[in-house]
Design an enzyme around this catalytic site. Structure first.
Site, PDB file in Angstrom:
ATOM      1  CB  CYS A 122      -0.932   0.002   1.201  1.00 29.21           C
ATOM      2  SG  CYS A 122      -1.979  -1.440   1.232  1.00 29.21           S
ATOM      3  CG  HIS A 130      -3.474   3.057   1.411  1.00 30.67           C
ATOM      4  ND1 HIS A 130      -3.925   2.586   0.208  1.00 30.67           N
ATOM      5  CD2 HIS A 130      -3.586   2.029   2.299  1.00 30.67           C
ATOM      6  CE1 HIS A 130      -4.286   1.327   0.352  1.00 30.67           C
ATOM      7  NE2 HIS A 130      -4.100   0.962   1.606  1.00 30.67           N
ATOM      8  CG  ASN A 181      -6.773  -1.378   0.458  1.00 25.93           C
ATOM      9  OD1 ASN A 181      -5.975  -1.010  -0.401  1.00 25.93           O
ATOM     10  ND2 ASN A 181      -6.390  -1.746   1.667  1.00 25.93           N
TER      11      ASN A 181
HETATM   12  O1  UT7 Z   1      -4.249  -1.564   3.184  1.00 26.55           O
HETATM   13  C1  UT7 Z   1      -3.430  -1.949   4.254  1.00 26.55           C
HETATM   14  C2  UT7 Z   1      -3.992  -1.498   5.503  1.00 26.55           C
HETATM   15  N1  UT7 Z   1      -5.206  -2.239   5.800  1.00 26.55           N
HETATM   16  C3  UT7 Z   1      -5.925  -1.819   6.795  1.00 26.55           C
HETATM   17  O2  UT7 Z   1      -5.595  -0.814   7.367  1.00 26.55           O
HETATM   18  C4  UT7 Z   1      -7.138  -2.630   7.228  1.00 26.55           C
HETATM   19  C5  UT7 Z   1      -7.180  -2.607   8.726  1.00 26.55           C
HETATM   20  N2  UT7 Z   1      -8.248  -3.397   9.322  1.00 26.55           N
HETATM   21  C6  UT7 Z   1      -9.562  -3.142   9.113  1.00 26.55           C
HETATM   22  O3  UT7 Z   1      -9.898  -2.302   8.311  1.00 26.55           O
HETATM   23  C7  UT7 Z   1     -10.566  -3.860   9.978  1.00 26.55           C
HETATM   24  O4  UT7 Z   1      -9.908  -4.582  10.988  1.00 26.55           O
HETATM   25  C8  UT7 Z   1     -11.510  -4.800   9.193  1.00 26.55           C
HETATM   26  C9  UT7 Z   1     -12.455  -3.985   8.312  1.00 26.55           C
HETATM   27  C10 UT7 Z   1     -10.716  -5.752   8.356  1.00 26.55           C
HETATM   28  C11 UT7 Z   1     -12.381  -5.611  10.162  1.00 26.55           C
HETATM   29  O5  UT7 Z   1     -13.059  -4.766  11.061  1.00 26.55           O
HETATM   30  P1  UT7 Z   1     -13.078  -5.108  12.624  1.00 26.55           P
HETATM   31  O6  UT7 Z   1     -13.930  -4.105  13.259  1.00 26.55           O
HETATM   32  O7  UT7 Z   1     -11.639  -5.191  13.081  1.00 26.55           O
HETATM   33  O8  UT7 Z   1     -13.806  -6.499  12.655  1.00 26.55           O
HETATM   34  P2  UT7 Z   1     -13.271  -7.887  13.236  1.00 26.55           P
HETATM   35  O9  UT7 Z   1     -12.171  -8.425  12.421  1.00 26.55           O
HETATM   36  O10 UT7 Z   1     -13.060  -7.722  14.688  1.00 26.55           O
HETATM   37  O11 UT7 Z   1     -14.542  -8.790  13.016  1.00 26.55           O
HETATM   38  C12 UT7 Z   1     -15.709  -8.613  13.782  1.00 26.55           C
HETATM   39  C13 UT7 Z   1     -16.660  -9.730  13.443  1.00 26.55           C
HETATM   40  C14 UT7 Z   1     -16.061 -11.119  13.611  1.00 26.55           C
HETATM   41  O12 UT7 Z   1     -17.089 -11.943  14.147  1.00 26.55           O
HETATM   42  P3  UT7 Z   1     -17.065 -12.336  15.708  1.00 26.55           P
HETATM   43  O13 UT7 Z   1     -15.786 -13.065  15.907  1.00 26.55           O
HETATM   44  O14 UT7 Z   1     -17.127 -11.028  16.451  1.00 26.55           O
HETATM   45  O15 UT7 Z   1     -18.291 -13.162  15.853  1.00 26.55           O
HETATM   46  C15 UT7 Z   1     -15.777 -11.552  12.189  1.00 26.55           C
HETATM   47  O16 UT7 Z   1     -15.862 -12.949  12.026  1.00 26.55           O
HETATM   48  O17 UT7 Z   1     -17.082  -9.638  12.083  1.00 26.55           O
HETATM   49  C16 UT7 Z   1     -16.909 -10.892  11.443  1.00 26.55           C
HETATM   50  N3  UT7 Z   1     -16.573 -10.652  10.043  1.00 26.55           N
HETATM   51  C17 UT7 Z   1     -17.516 -10.409   9.104  1.00 26.55           C
HETATM   52  N4  UT7 Z   1     -18.845 -10.332   9.187  1.00 26.55           N
HETATM   53  C18 UT7 Z   1     -19.515 -10.041   8.064  1.00 26.55           C
HETATM   54  C19 UT7 Z   1     -15.355 -10.598   9.457  1.00 26.55           C
HETATM   55  N5  UT7 Z   1     -15.495 -10.313   8.146  1.00 26.55           N
HETATM   56  C20 UT7 Z   1     -16.813 -10.194   7.920  1.00 26.55           C
HETATM   57  C21 UT7 Z   1     -17.578  -9.905   6.760  1.00 26.55           C
HETATM   58  N6  UT7 Z   1     -18.915  -9.825   6.900  1.00 26.55           N
HETATM   59  N7  UT7 Z   1     -17.013  -9.668   5.574  1.00 26.55           N
END
Ligand code: UT7
Length: 335
Positions: free
Chosen positions: A118, A262, A292
């Site tokens: 990125c 980014h 992204n």
């Molecule tokens: O480009 C390089 C830099 N990249 C970034 O900066 C990305 C950084 N990270 C993020 O943007 C976020 O961490 C995400 C958008 C990837 C995820 O958001 P989050 O608030 O950290 O969610 P999480 O990973 O804690 O997931 C929460 C819940 C989980 O379920 P449980 O364990 O709480 O029951 C996941 O299994 O959401 C679930 N989950 C989804 N649900 C619906 C994960 N992916 C999905 C999905 N749809 N696509």
């Protein structure tokens, strides 16, 4: 001698994939994706019956480059170096830069790829400035381009990353100038101890045959991300890089007309704007439309910002990125 961006361009695939479309592939929802990331749709290249995308990554990059060349009012004959930033080269080697040299008939000029994920465009602009200042080149074609869609695991297993990424390419013409504009300062960082927190393992140069069955079973051909950890580091490093590049350039937040981060996550963009005291209208965002696009995200955003009239001559602009590696950095420019 300064290095100024004199033209911008971008190209994204025609095929729009909405969040609703993704619900047919995996357990997800428009609400989850919008709330967690701000993404509403992304562009993915169509894949033909032969399993190949409608365009190669280099062809996407060439399309963006043609628009940037027209914008700068130059022809292929003026370009004397190519830098191609991508985490998804069309093949393992050679890199996409040489294919651009061929597609645009650039006549044996130097071409190199930058593998900084990125942060690729930010590193690429710093490198371009160095080449121009040292006299190695005078007019550089700098491209950030990615085909992400073919790498994604669109099953439930990969849903945390698959919903985030899109395809596309952006390009900039970087030229030497005696005028008071162009790159003022750049800052570049990396922290390899976190390389495994956001990566794709295959193809793996230190494994006979480049992958093992176990690696494939574990999904090693798809990107993997420790989302929460990356989120935390990204927010912190974005702010640090902006502060550092402003300090190096001797300017403050009130002097900066526009920040183009980014496009990783709208929540990261919002948090960075708030912490740094930039009102939303001074922080560019188009993540809702494209997701992204890794190294392509800043040059696509820059090209759109220019066309929306968000930059006028003399404005101070900050480009800032964080990504896999971890790598992060920023450029300060006078437009
Ligand atoms: O480009 C390089 C830099 N990249 C970034 O900066 C990305 C950084 N990270 C993020 O943007 C976020 O961490 C995400 C958008 C990837 C995820 O958001 P989050 O608030 O950290 O969610 P999480 O990973 O804690 O997931 C929460 C819940 C989980 O379920 P449980 O364990 O709480 O029951 C996941 O299994 O959401 C679930 N989950 C989804 N649900 C619906 C994960 N992916 C999905 C999905 N749809 N696509």
């Amino acid at each position: 001698m300064r290095a100024a961006i004199t033209g911008t361009g971008f190209w994204v695939p025609e095929q729009v994939i909405t969040n609703q479309d993704l619900t047919r592939l995996m357990d997800t929802s428009d609400q989850w994706i919008v709330e967690r990331s701000g993404i509403r749709e992304r562009r993915w290249l169509r894949v033909g019956e032969d399993g190949r995308t409608e365009l190669t990554g280099a062809e996407m990059g060439a399309n963006a480059a043609r628009m940037a060349m027209a914008d700068a009012g130059i022809t292929a004959d003026d370009i004397d170096f190519v830098i191609y930033a991508t985490v998804n080269p069309d093949i393992f080697f050679p890199g996409n830069g040489v294919f651009i040299e061929d597609l645009l008939e650039l006549g044996t000029v130097g071409a190199m790829d930058i593998r900084n994920q990125c942060t690729g465009f930010v590193y690429g602009l710093a490198a371009a400035e160095g080449f121009i200042r040292s006299g190695t080149a005078q007019t550089i074609l700098l491209i950030g381009g990615e085909i992400q869609s073919t790498a994604l695991d669109v099953s439930n297993r990969g849903r945390d990353t698959a919903v985030l990424f899109g395809d596309g390419a952006g390009a900039a013409i970087v030229q030497g100038t005696e005028e008071d504009r162009g790159v003022i300062a750049s800052v570049l960082h990396s922290q390899g101890r976190f390389a495994r927190e956001l990566w794709a393992e295959i193809p793996c140069g230190n494994v006979a045959g480049r992958y093992t069955p176990e690696m494939v079973e574990g999904g090693g051909n798809h990107p993997h991300m420790n989302g929460k950890m990356v989120f935390k580091h990204a927010t912190r490093r974005f702010c640090e890089a902006i502060r550092e590049v402003m300090k190096k350039g001797g300017v403050g937040p009130d002097d900066v007309a526009l920040v183009i981060p980014h496009q990783a996550n709208q929540r990261i963009t919002d948090a960075v704007g708030q912490r740094m005291g930039f009102p939303p209208e001074r922080v560019f965002s188009n993540i809702a439309k494209y997701g992204n696009t890794t190294a392509a995200s800043i040059p696509i955003a820059l090209a759109e910002a220019v066309r929306e009239g968000r930059l006028k001559s003399g404005d101070l602009l900050v480009l800032v990125a964080f990504g896999s590696g971890f790598t992060w950095g920023a450029n300060l420019l006078r437009w």
